[in-house]
Design a protein around this motif. Structure first.
Motif, PDB file in Angstrom:
ATOM      1  N   LEU A 151     -61.766  72.509  -1.654  1.00 11.43           N
ATOM      2  CA  LEU A 151     -62.504  73.006  -2.803  1.00 11.43           C
ATOM      3  C   LEU A 151     -63.864  72.315  -2.892  1.00 11.43           C
ATOM      4  N   GLY A 152     -63.869  70.998  -2.723  1.00  6.25           N
ATOM      5  CA  GLY A 152     -65.123  70.270  -2.766  1.00  6.25           C
ATOM      6  C   GLY A 152     -66.098  70.744  -1.705  1.00  6.25           C
ATOM      7  N   ALA A 153     -65.590  70.964  -0.490  1.00  6.89           N
ATOM      8  CA  ALA A 153     -66.443  71.435   0.599  1.00  6.89           C
ATOM      9  C   ALA A 153     -67.039  72.802   0.286  1.00  6.89           C
ATOM     10  N   ALA A 154     -66.312  73.616  -0.482  1.00 11.06           N
ATOM     11  CA  ALA A 154     -66.756  74.980  -0.785  1.00 11.06           C
ATOM     12  C   ALA A 154     -67.726  75.045  -1.957  1.00 11.06           C
ATOM     13  N   ILE A 155     -67.512  74.232  -2.991  1.00  8.28           N
ATOM     14  CA  ILE A 155     -68.275  74.417  -4.236  1.00  8.28           C
ATOM     15  C   ILE A 155     -69.141  73.239  -4.645  1.00  8.28           C
ATOM     16  N   ALA A 156     -68.807  72.021  -4.199  1.00  7.51           N
ATOM     17  CA  ALA A 156     -69.407  70.825  -4.785  1.00  7.51           C
ATOM     18  C   ALA A 156     -70.819  70.569  -4.287  1.00  7.51           C
ATOM     19  N   GLU A 157     -71.636  70.046  -5.194  1.00  4.46           N
ATOM     20  CA  GLU A 157     -72.942  69.501  -4.832  1.00  4.46           C
ATOM     21  C   GLU A 157     -72.919  67.981  -4.949  1.00  4.46           C
ATOM     22  N   GLY A 158     -71.838  67.461  -5.494  1.00  2.00           N
ATOM     23  CA  GLY A 158     -71.583  66.030  -5.545  1.00  2.00           C
ATOM     24  C   GLY A 158     -70.096  65.804  -5.665  1.00  2.00           C
ATOM     25  N   THR A 159     -69.583  64.757  -5.024  1.00  2.00           N
ATOM     26  CA  THR A 159     -68.157  64.441  -5.157  1.00  2.00           C
ATOM     27  C   THR A 159     -67.995  62.991  -5.579  1.00  2.00           C
ATOM     28  N   PHE A 160     -67.053  62.763  -6.483  1.00  2.00           N
ATOM     29  CA  PHE A 160     -66.700  61.414  -6.908  1.00  2.00           C
ATOM     30  C   PHE A 160     -65.514  60.964  -6.061  1.00  2.00           C
ATOM     31  N   ALA A 161     -65.804  60.214  -5.013  1.00  2.00           N
ATOM     32  CA  ALA A 161     -64.790  59.862  -4.023  1.00  2.00           C
ATOM     33  C   ALA A 161     -63.971  58.659  -4.471  1.00  2.00           C
ATOM     34  N   ALA A 162     -62.725  58.597  -3.992  1.00  2.00           N
ATOM     35  CA  ALA A 162     -61.823  57.507  -4.334  1.00  2.00           C
ATOM     36  C   ALA A 162     -61.735  56.469  -3.217  1.00  2.00           C
ATOM     37  N   SER A 163     -62.754  56.363  -2.384  1.00  2.00           N
ATOM     38  CA  SER A 163     -62.741  55.453  -1.238  1.00  2.00           C
ATOM     39  C   SER A 163     -62.771  54.005  -1.708  1.00  2.00           C
ATOM     40  N   GLN A 164     -61.779  53.214  -1.291  1.00  2.00           N
ATOM     41  CA  GLN A 164     -61.696  51.842  -1.777  1.00  2.00           C
ATOM     42  C   GLN A 164     -62.052  50.801  -0.719  1.00  2.00           C
TER      43      GLN A 164
ATOM     44  N   LEU B 290     -76.428  68.595   1.425  1.00  2.00           N
ATOM     45  CA  LEU B 290     -76.581  69.004   0.025  1.00  2.00           C
ATOM     46  C   LEU B 290     -75.316  68.759  -0.783  1.00  2.00           C
ATOM     47  N   ILE B 291     -74.396  67.963  -0.232  1.00  2.00           N
ATOM     48  CA  ILE B 291     -73.254  67.447  -0.999  1.00  2.00           C
ATOM     49  C   ILE B 291     -73.392  65.936  -1.035  1.00  2.00           C
ATOM     50  N   LYS B 292     -73.551  65.360  -2.212  1.00  2.00           N
ATOM     51  CA  LYS B 292     -73.737  63.923  -2.354  1.00  2.00           C
ATOM     52  C   LYS B 292     -72.383  63.251  -2.622  1.00  2.00           C
ATOM     53  N   VAL B 293     -71.995  62.358  -1.732  1.00  2.00           N
ATOM     54  CA  VAL B 293     -70.703  61.668  -1.841  1.00  2.00           C
ATOM     55  C   VAL B 293     -70.921  60.351  -2.586  1.00  2.00           C
ATOM     56  N   LEU B 294     -70.251  60.216  -3.749  1.00  2.00           N
ATOM     57  CA  LEU B 294     -70.459  59.072  -4.630  1.00  2.00           C
ATOM     58  C   LEU B 294     -69.128  58.368  -4.912  1.00  2.00           C
ATOM     59  N   PRO B 295     -68.755  57.365  -4.108  1.00  2.00           N
ATOM     60  CA  PRO B 295     -67.531  56.608  -4.398  1.00  2.00           C
ATOM     61  C   PRO B 295     -67.672  55.794  -5.681  1.00  2.00           C
ATOM     62  N   GLY B 296     -66.535  55.460  -6.274  1.00  2.00           N
ATOM     63  CA  GLY B 296     -66.537  54.586  -7.435  1.00  2.00           C
ATOM     64  C   GLY B 296     -66.923  53.174  -7.050  1.00  2.00           C
ATOM     65  N   LEU B 297     -67.573  52.472  -7.983  1.00  2.00           N
ATOM     66  CA  LEU B 297     -68.050  51.111  -7.728  1.00  2.00           C
ATOM     67  C   LEU B 297     -67.665  50.215  -8.899  1.00  2.00           C
ATOM     68  N   VAL B 298     -66.883  49.160  -8.607  1.00  2.00           N
ATOM     69  CA  VAL B 298     -66.483  48.178  -9.622  1.00  2.00           C
ATOM     70  C   VAL B 298     -66.797  46.796  -9.065  1.00  2.00           C
ATOM     71  N   PRO B 299     -68.052  46.368  -9.122  1.00  2.00           N
ATOM     72  CA  PRO B 299     -68.416  45.096  -8.500  1.00  2.00           C
ATOM     73  C   PRO B 299     -68.067  43.889  -9.362  1.00  2.00           C
ATOM     74  N   THR B 300     -67.843  42.764  -8.707  1.00  2.00           N
ATOM     75  CA  THR B 300     -67.749  41.471  -9.381  1.00  2.00           C
ATOM     76  C   THR B 300     -68.966  40.671  -8.944  1.00  2.00           C
ATOM     77  N   ILE B 301     -69.869  40.383  -9.883  1.00  2.00           N
ATOM     78  CA  ILE B 301     -71.161  39.792  -9.569  1.00  2.00           C
ATOM     79  C   ILE B 301     -71.285  38.426 -10.241  1.00  2.00           C
ATOM     80  N   ALA B 302     -71.768  37.451  -9.487  1.00  2.00           N
ATOM     81  CA  ALA B 302     -72.050  36.123 -10.027  1.00  2.00           C
ATOM     82  C   ALA B 302     -73.229  35.545  -9.258  1.00  2.00           C
ATOM     83  N   GLU B 303     -73.640  34.341  -9.620  1.00  2.00           N
ATOM     84  CA  GLU B 303     -74.791  33.732  -8.961  1.00  2.00           C
ATOM     85  C   GLU B 303     -74.539  33.483  -7.477  1.00  2.00           C
ATOM     86  N   THR B 304     -73.311  33.107  -7.123  1.00  2.00           N
ATOM     87  CA  THR B 304     -72.969  32.840  -5.727  1.00  2.00           C
ATOM     88  C   THR B 304     -71.737  33.641  -5.336  1.00  2.00           C
TER      89      THR B 304
END
Length: 450
Positions: A228-241, A266-280
């Motif tokens: 379905l995504g390949a047929a209709i989507a212009e962007g996909t929210f991917a579950a790639s971990q 013309l299909i933008k693949v956008l995986p989810g992002l949950v970063p853990t950020i600190a100084e080091t």
């Protein structure tokens, strides 16, 4: 078709209020009613816009239980919410979820078309088929649609909605007071659709926005979902971990699109992002380890169970092999459920191990701002992503990403320093689709002129 000279990284923000996990709501800097506080959404959409994000995204689901994650228990309806955000922002894209299983195409066409007009061309629709079987009883059905039926219905649904969005050609309204002509009737078009699932006459009582049509997003991970995504989507929210899973999904989806005759760029693949950020890096890893240690195993089991229509995993031995689920329905989040079963078998995971693996978002993005930016670049350059959709709940984490990571991405020439347009399509580098009736008339004229 002319391709962009250079790929540009895309960034979106999922505004999740008190969190789609079971832990974020306890952050002392987060308002405990964020999921129903329109000012919280407006504030965070404006912050994302100041950082030049492509879009904000509102998730949704039409079924809850007492064990559902806090954000879903008490939240605003996406289109109502986004209409308020549209009036208080000027550039950022506005993407909301609506199901094709329990709505009607005419309503959805009208709602998203209205949001597109209100926002002057910034709307996007995340097309979902609804994974949770319990939703059926909220809409007068005893049983949920079968998985394959849901996707067949979704494809037809989107076709109908897009047809309705083309009810008026772009110059259908001369609004000529001198002649008394408001509408050029030859440029209003009925749809007269009769299909396997829907019968819709049209036309839709709404003209197209400056971006032509809202952008279509999709997030299914099963084979039917990817088709379905390949047929209709212009962007996909991917579950790639992880990176390799991201590359595999990216290549597979784009290959499916190319096989259908679509331009995969013309299909933008956008995986989810949950970063853990600190100084080091060391500090970030310590924060991630502490967060891991504080997780509630019972709530992780609930999150795993959600993929199986909230199957109760608490009745099994935590340290025994992941249970045999051959008798459990996979008519919910089929792709996710199949992945859990497959990985658990391949890696011989116990239930406890599977809960920690799949009951939370696993992240490759742990480290200093420089490390996070480098990992984002690796995914982008390595064709594991065209960008990312950042989960926004904890205010401090969002601030660190905007203020410390985004500038590094900009310095590296990966991400914009300012908007080049004011529509969602312009942000994503997507063309404005030509009205189908105008296109047909143009082609007819070209043939006649030969």
């Amino acid at each position: 078709m002319v391709e962009q000279a250079k790929r540009q990284l895309h960034l979106g923000a999922i505004l999740e209020g008190v969190g789609a996990d079971h832990h974020s709501w306890q952050d002392p800097d987060l308002p405990s009613d964020a999921s129903i506080d329109i000012n919280w959404y407006i504030e965070h959409a404006r912050l994302a816009e100041q950082a030049k994000f492509d879009l904000v995204f509102i998730v949704d689901s039409p079924y809850i239980t007492p064990d559902t994650a806090p954000h879903f228990l008490n939240r605003l309806e996406p289109l109502t919410l986004l209409s308020a955000v549209a009036a208080t922002t000027s550039h950022i894209g506005l993407v909301g979820t609506l199901t094709t299983s329990y709505w009607e195409p005419y309503n959805v066409a009208r709602q998203f078309g209205s949001l597109d007009q209100i926002s002057r061309g910034r709307a996007g629709w995340n097309v979902v088929t609804t994974g949770l079987e319990g939703a059926a009883r909220n809409y007068g059905r005893e049983e949920h649609f079968d998985h394959k039926v849901r996707y067949a219905r979704a494809r037809e649904f989107v076709d109908v909605v897009q047809g309705l969005w083309d009810s008026y050609e772009d110059d259908a309204f001369p609004r000529d007071r001198a002649t008394g002509t408001f509408l050029d009737k030859s440029k209003q078009h009925r749809l007269d659709h009769k299909g396997a699932h829907f019968s819709v006459a049209g036309p839709l009582a709404l003209s197209r926005s400056k971006q032509g049509q809202p952008v279509i997003f999709q997030a299914g991970d099963s084979s039917e979902g990817r088709n379905l995504g390949a047929a209709i989507a212009e962007g996909t929210f991917a579950a790639s971990q992880d990176f390799e899973a991201g590359r595999a999904y990216y290549a597979d989806l784009k290959a499916r699109a190319a096989a259908l005759g679509r331009n995969p760029d013309l299909i933008k693949v956008l995986p989810g992002l949950v970063p853990t950020i600190a100084e080091t890096d060391e500090e970030a890893q310590a924060i991630a380890a502490a967060a891991q240690g504080a997780l509630d195993i019972g709530k992780l089991l609930t999150q795993v169970g959600r993929a199986f229509n909230y199957h109760d995993f608490s009745v099994y031995d935590l340290d025994a092999p992941f249970p045999d689920l051959s008798g459990v329905t996979l008519n919910s989040y089929k792709g996710q459920a199949e992945r859990i079963i497959r990985v658990a078998a391949e890696e011989k995971l116990t239930l406890r191990q599977a809960a920690y693996r799949f009951g939370q978002w696993k992240s490759d993005f742990v480290g200093s701002p420089e490390t996070i930016a480098a990992e984002i670049e690796r995914w982008f350059v390595g064709r594991a992503a065209d960008g990312f959709i950042l989960r926004v709940t904890r205010p401090g984490d969002f601030a660190l990403f905007r203020e410390r990571v985004v500038p590094i991405l900009q310095e590296r020439g990966l991400f914009r320093t300012d908007y080049e347009g004011d529509t969602l399509r312009s942000h994503l580098g997507l063309p404005v689709p030509e009205n189908r009736h105008s296109e047909a008339a143009r082609q007819t004229q070209a043939i006649a002129a030969e």
